[in-house]
Structures are given as structure tokens and as C-alpha cells.
Design an enzyme around this catalytic site. Sequence first.
Site, PDB file in Angstrom:
ATOM      1  N   GLY A 214       0.840  -1.196   0.000  1.00  0.00           N
ATOM      2  CA  GLY A 214       0.000   0.000   0.000  1.00  0.00           C
ATOM      3  C   GLY A 214       0.872   1.241   0.000  1.00  0.00           C
ATOM      4  O   GLY A 214       0.544   2.259   0.615  1.00  0.00           O
TER       5      GLY A 214
ATOM      6  N   GLY B 282      -1.245   7.673   0.694  1.00  0.00           N
ATOM      7  CA  GLY B 282      -1.713   7.614   2.076  1.00  0.00           C
ATOM      8  C   GLY B 282      -0.627   7.316   3.077  1.00  0.00           C
ATOM      9  O   GLY B 282       0.516   7.793   2.979  1.00  0.00           O
TER      10      GLY B 282
ATOM     11  N   GLY C 121       1.042   4.533   3.659  1.00  0.00           N
ATOM     12  CA  GLY C 121       2.184   3.801   3.131  1.00  0.00           C
ATOM     13  C   GLY C 121       3.184   4.703   2.433  1.00  0.00           C
ATOM     14  O   GLY C 121       4.399   4.564   2.614  1.00  0.00           O
TER      15      GLY C 121
ATOM     16  N   SER D  12      -5.566  -1.038  13.254  1.00  0.00           N
ATOM     17  CA  SER D  12      -6.496   0.090  13.367  1.00  0.00           C
ATOM     18  C   SER D  12      -7.020   0.173  14.783  1.00  0.00           C
ATOM     19  O   SER D  12      -7.090  -0.833  15.499  1.00  0.00           O
ATOM     20  CB  SER D  12      -7.671  -0.107  12.395  1.00  0.00           C
ATOM     21  OG  SER D  12      -8.705   0.826  12.646  1.00  0.00           O
TER      22      SER D  12
ATOM     23  N   TYR E 287     -14.144  -4.985   8.446  1.00  0.00           N
ATOM     24  CA  TYR E 287     -12.902  -4.275   8.747  1.00  0.00           C
ATOM     25  C   TYR E 287     -12.528  -4.465  10.223  1.00  0.00           C
ATOM     26  O   TYR E 287     -11.382  -4.799  10.548  1.00  0.00           O
ATOM     27  CB  TYR E 287     -13.072  -2.797   8.427  1.00  0.00           C
ATOM     28  CG  TYR E 287     -11.838  -1.945   8.618  1.00  0.00           C
ATOM     29  CD1 TYR E 287     -10.839  -1.927   7.647  1.00  0.00           C
ATOM     30  CD2 TYR E 287     -11.677  -1.148   9.751  1.00  0.00           C
ATOM     31  CE1 TYR E 287      -9.713  -1.132   7.809  1.00  0.00           C
ATOM     32  CE2 TYR E 287     -10.557  -0.364   9.914  1.00  0.00           C
ATOM     33  CZ  TYR E 287      -9.574  -0.357   8.941  1.00  0.00           C
ATOM     34  OH  TYR E 287      -8.458   0.424   9.104  1.00  0.00           O
TER      35      TYR E 287
END
Length: 264
Positions: A14, A18, A20, A144, A157
Site C-alpha cells: 500500500g 496515504g 504507506g 487500526s 474491517y
Amino acid sequence: MDLNLKNKFAVITGGSKGIGFAVAKGLAAEGVNVALIARGENRLKESASMIREEYNVKALEVSADLTKKEDIEKAFAKIKDFSDRIDILINNAGTGTNENIIDADDEKWNYFWNLHVMAVVRLSRLVVPVMKENGGGVILNTSSICAKQPLDYEPIYNTTKAALTMLSKGMANEFIEDNIRVNSINPGLIQTEDWVNTAKDLTKDTDKSYQDYLDNIAEENTPIKRFATPEELADFYVYMCSDKASYCVGSSYYVDGGWLKTTI
């Protein structure tokens, strides 16, 4: 502070945008060579080119769909042709979901299980032996705050990130004997393109701006009253990749502006 990272090599999933990409830039600023893995080829090439030009390090772009085992294996082969060492692995690829448990089909569950959990397992299987050959390394998994404090609209998620957090603990216990430190980073509100695009969609044809929408979310949820930038979060990743964090093993670090409502 000298983090002693110059000339190390990092693989970042990723990595084209963003969090990453911010981590890639943060590591490159310390002299780390990088391989960026992502799906969108044009954005990937632009991001790798920018890192090469701005930071004067090596940057490899690798296009891959990390939900597919064969893509991961091809990506790893390309990385191995580029570098004979891997010192850092940032398992960052992922995205939010939107569903309810009753209506979400198996295909959607399996897709995000492969993206958030099995991609980490599969890539680590390949990378860890290389790290062992070079005397150790660092693996950081982007989980997260939702692993512990779920949001109602994204049960897939929440579940897959909770699994990733537990996987990180198991990896840490298993790999530390080979001097490979594993931790999970659990961000809160980070103002990425995904957040901005969602806010723009939700405020379209209203009298509220997308930034007003984001500001309201931060005001309602975080004691700090704002989103973090990806670069603020990336600073923590870079530190965790260094020997300055040498005693940090098997932990989950919440970088959330105080949003998490418990310390237990």
C-alpha cells in the site's frame, strides 16, 4: 537523532499513497531504499519516481493485488532481483469496508480476510527467511483503532483488523528468536485521500464542505480535536523501524489523538 537506518531496504505494501507513501518518504529521508507494492500502476510509478528524485535513494515499484497468493509470489521475486536484503517490512495495504453482517456475502468476507490477514501471512513467509539471513529485521503491521474500538458500519474491517493485531502478537513471539521485531500500529483518524473522498461524497449537494465534515468527526471523537496527517503517523513508524525502539516487541501502539476510550 541519528536513527542508523541509512542503506537499509524496506518493503512497503500500500506504498503508493496515504499512510504507506508517507512511511516510504519518511524512511527514504533517513536514507532507506524502498520497494513500494500497490495495485494502481500509474500512481505507483509516480510515487517511486518522486522518492528517487527527492531523496536520492533506490525505489522499486511493484504492481500486485495482495489478495492473490500468486501476485505476492511474483512481487517477492521482483523484489529479490532488485535487492539481496530486506531489513524492514511494512504490511500496510488495506482499506475500510461498509456493510452489515446479515447482508455481507462470503466473497466480501474472504476478500478482506485475504487483504488484511493472509497477505501479511503470505508475504512474511517469504520475507522472514531473508531477514534471518541478514541477522534480523523489523516488521510493522498497520492495524487500526477499530481492532479494539469498532465502528458499527464496518464489521468486516473491525474483525479482520482485530485478527491482524493478534497475528502480530503471534509473529512477534515466533520471530524474535531470529532478531526480528514485530509490532502493530493502530491508527485513529488519519486524513488520507480515502477519508477526503468519502467526505466529499457525503457533502456533495449540501451546504457543508468536506473539511467541515472531517472537522466535525474529529471534534466529536478525539480529545485532540483534529485528524493527524499521514506524515505525523509516519514519524512513529520510522522511529519503530530503528534501533532506538529495540525493546519494542509484540505490542500494539495506538496513534489516535486520544480517541481510544480505554487503556485496558
